[in-house]
Design an enzyme around this catalytic site. Structure first.
Site, PDB file in Angstrom:
ATOM      1  N   TYR A   1       0.853  -1.181   0.000  1.00 31.11           N
ATOM      2  CA  TYR A   1       0.000   0.000   0.000  1.00 31.11           C
ATOM      3  C   TYR A   1       0.895   1.238   0.000  1.00 31.11           C
ATOM      4  O   TYR A   1       1.557   1.551   0.978  1.00 31.11           O
ATOM      5  CB  TYR A   1      -0.914   0.037   1.219  1.00 31.11           C
ATOM      6  CG  TYR A   1      -1.861  -1.134   1.352  1.00 31.11           C
ATOM      7  CD1 TYR A   1      -2.203  -1.921   0.255  1.00 31.11           C
ATOM      8  CD2 TYR A   1      -2.420  -1.460   2.579  1.00 31.11           C
ATOM      9  CE1 TYR A   1      -3.071  -2.992   0.383  1.00 31.11           C
ATOM     10  CE2 TYR A   1      -3.295  -2.526   2.725  1.00 31.11           C
ATOM     11  CZ  TYR A   1      -3.610  -3.296   1.618  1.00 31.11           C
ATOM     12  OH  TYR A   1      -4.469  -4.364   1.767  1.00 31.11           O
TER      13      TYR A   1
ATOM     14  N   HIS B   1      -0.061 -12.070   1.237  1.00 32.59           N
ATOM     15  CA  HIS B   1      -1.087 -11.283   0.546  1.00 32.59           C
ATOM     16  C   HIS B   1      -1.738 -12.059  -0.603  1.00 32.59           C
ATOM     17  O   HIS B   1      -2.951 -11.955  -0.830  1.00 32.59           O
ATOM     18  CB  HIS B   1      -0.452  -9.991   0.024  1.00 32.59           C
ATOM     19  CG  HIS B   1      -1.376  -8.829  -0.020  1.00 32.59           C
ATOM     20  ND1 HIS B   1      -0.953  -7.536  -0.009  1.00 32.59           N
ATOM     21  CD2 HIS B   1      -2.732  -8.748  -0.060  1.00 32.59           C
ATOM     22  CE1 HIS B   1      -1.984  -6.712  -0.052  1.00 32.59           C
ATOM     23  NE2 HIS B   1      -3.075  -7.421  -0.092  1.00 32.59           N
TER      24      HIS B   1
ATOM     25  N   SER C   1     -13.116  -4.985   2.314  1.00 35.51           N
ATOM     26  CA  SER C   1     -14.113  -4.363   1.427  1.00 35.51           C
ATOM     27  C   SER C   1     -15.543  -4.823   1.745  1.00 35.51           C
ATOM     28  O   SER C   1     -16.295  -5.176   0.839  1.00 35.51           O
ATOM     29  CB  SER C   1     -13.780  -4.653  -0.043  1.00 35.51           C
ATOM     30  OG  SER C   1     -12.581  -4.036  -0.424  1.00 35.51           O
ATOM     31  N   PRO C   2     -15.937  -4.814   3.034  1.00 32.89           N
ATOM     32  CA  PRO C   2     -17.302  -5.246   3.361  1.00 32.89           C
ATOM     33  C   PRO C   2     -18.370  -4.274   2.870  1.00 32.89           C
ATOM     34  O   PRO C   2     -19.553  -4.604   2.884  1.00 32.89           O
ATOM     35  CB  PRO C   2     -17.275  -5.308   4.895  1.00 32.89           C
ATOM     36  CG  PRO C   2     -16.257  -4.285   5.285  1.00 32.89           C
ATOM     37  CD  PRO C   2     -15.193  -4.383   4.229  1.00 32.89           C
TER      38      PRO C   2
ATOM     39  N   GLY D   1     -18.190  -3.067  -0.279  1.00 32.35           N
ATOM     40  CA  GLY D   1     -18.107  -3.074  -1.737  1.00 32.35           C
ATOM     41  C   GLY D   1     -17.256  -1.966  -2.308  1.00 32.35           C
ATOM     42  O   GLY D   1     -17.637  -1.319  -3.276  1.00 32.35           O
TER      43      GLY D   1
ATOM     44  N   GLY E   1     -16.761   0.860  -1.177  1.00 35.12           N
ATOM     45  CA  GLY E   1     -17.460   2.132  -1.042  1.00 35.12           C
ATOM     46  C   GLY E   1     -18.783   2.205  -1.771  1.00 35.12           C
ATOM     47  O   GLY E   1     -19.590   3.105  -1.511  1.00 35.12           O
TER      48      GLY E   1
END
Length: 329
Positions: free
Chosen positions: A56, A125, A204-205, A207, A209
Site C-alpha cells: 500500500y 497477501h 471491502s465489506p 463493496g 465504497g
C-alpha cells in the site's frame, strides 16, 4: 465494541477493524494528518484492529499506521501483509513472491517501517504460484519462533490451500473480500475457517465504497482512483449495481439506519468468527460504520436482504481479468 478471540492462537481483536489501505493508495488523494486522526479516533471508539500491507503506497501506509498507533501500540492488534511486489518505477506493474528468503526480508522491512518489535498478524497477501504454500508458511513459522510475528494469516486462498498451510503451522486468520456483492467465501471457505478455528477477516465489506450509497455516478471517482478501472464500476455494470444499492437504501430507510450500516450489519451477522475491516479516510464515515454494531437483523430481515442481494448479484468481476488470476489459488 467487543474484543474477541482472533483465531485460536491467542490473539484478540475488536469485532470491527479498520482497513487503512485507502489512506495512502488506490482511492484518490491522501492526507496523512487526517488519516492519523481517523486511526486514533478509531481507537477512541474501541477499534484496536488495524490492517495495512507493504504494497500500500507502496510502503508509505505502513509508515503512516506505525506512527499513528504508537501511543497505544501495546493495546492494539496490528496486521500487515507481504507477497505482492510492485515495481518501484511503475507501481501499476506487480508480481507475487512467496519464496522463503523473501518472507524474511519482507518481515524485517515491515518491522522497520512500522517501527515495532513484533507484528501481531502477518499475512501472505497472495499465494505465489511458483512456490509451494508449505514452503512459504514454513518460513513464516520461523518468524513466529523468533518472536517477530505472533500469528500467521493468508489472503484470498482456496480451502485446499488453507488446509495445507494449516498442517505446517496453525493459521490464525484468512482475509478475503466479503460483502453483499462478493459472497464467494460462502463456497467452502467460511465453513473451513469454522472447522479449523481460523478467524475470517472480511475486507471491502462495503463493496469498495459502493454499498455506502455515496457513489452515484462514475465521475464521483477522482482521476487516480483505482475503481475507474474496476469492471464493477464501469458502463452497464455501474448502472446495474447502482440499482442494487437503491434497493438496499429503501430497506435501510425502513430499518432506520444507513445503507452502509445495513451492509456491515449483514456481514457481522454471518458468524462470530468474522471480523469486517471497512476502510475510510473520514471521521464521519468511521463513526457511521461503528454505529452498525447497534443494528440487529432478524431472520426475516436477513431473508429480505438475501432476496435483494443473492449470491452473484453484482454485475462485473471484482478485479480486472489479470488480477482475478491471483485469487482463489
Amino acid at each position: 465494541m467487543r474484543i474477541k478471540p482472533l483465531g485460536n492462537q491467542g490473539l484478540k481483536a475488536s469485532e470491527l477493524g479498520l482497513g487503512c489501505m485507502g489512506m495512502s493508495d488506490f482511492y484518490g488523494s491522501r492526507n496523512d494528518e487526517e488519516s492519523t486522526r481517523v486511526i486514533q479516533h478509531a481507537y477512541d471508539l474501541g477499534i484496536n484492529f488495524f490492517d495495512t500491507a507493504d504494497m500500500y503506497g507502496p510502503y508509505t501506509n505502513e509508515i503512516l499506521v506505525g506512527k499513528a498507533i504508537k501511543p497505544f501500540r501495546k493495546d492494539c492488534t496490528l496486521a500487515t501483509k507481504f507477497g505482492i511486489v510492485r515495481d518501484p518505477n511503475d507501481p501499476s506493474r506487480r508480481g507475487i513472491n512467496g519464496k522463503p528468503e523473501y518472507v524474511r526480508s519482507s518481515c524485517e522491512n515491515s518491522l522497520k517501517r512500522l517501527d515495532v518489535e513484533v507484528i501481531d498478524l502477518y499475512y501472505l497477501h497472495r499465494k505465489d504460484p511458483d512456490t509451494p504454500i508449505e514452503e512459504t508458511v514454513g518460513a513464516m513459522s520461523e518468524l513466529v519462533k523468533e518472536g517477530k510475528v505472533r500469528g500467521i494469516g493468508l489472503s484470498e486462498v482456496n480451502a485446499d490451500t488453507l488446509r495445507k498451510a494449516h498442517t505446517v503451522h496453525p493459521i490464525t486468520a484468512l482475509q478475503s473480500e466479503y460483502s453483499l456483492w462478493t459472497r464467494e467465501p460462502e463456497d467452502g471457505i467460511l465453513d473451513t475457517c469454522r472447522e479449523l478455528g481460523i478467524a475470517f477477516v472480511a475486507y471491502s465489506p462495503l463493496g469498495r465504497g459502493f454499498l455506502t450509497g455515496q457513489i452515484k455516478k462514475f465521475e464521483d471517482f477522482e482521476p487516480g482512483d483505482y475503481r475507474r478501472f474496476s469492471p464493477r464500476f464501469q458502463g452497464e455494470n455501474f448502472d446495474k449495481n447502482l440499482q442494487l444499492v437503491q434497493k438496499m437504501e429503501a430497506m435501510a430507510r425502513m430499518k432506520g439506519c444507513t445503507v452502509s450500516q445495513l451492509a456491515l450489519a449483514w456481514v457481522l451477522s454471518q458468524g462470530d468468527q468474522i471480523f469486517p475491516i471497512p476502510g475510510t479516510k473520514r471521521i464521519k464515515y468511521l463513526q457511521e460504520n461503528v454505529r452498525a454494531l447497534d443494528v440487529s437483523l432478524s431472520p426475516e430481515e436477513l431473508k429480505d436482504i438475501d432476496a435483494i442481494a443473492p449470491k452473484g448479484v453484482a454485475a462485473g468481476s471484482r478485479y480486472p481479468e489479470s488480477a482475478m488470476t491471483s485469487v482463489g489459488r
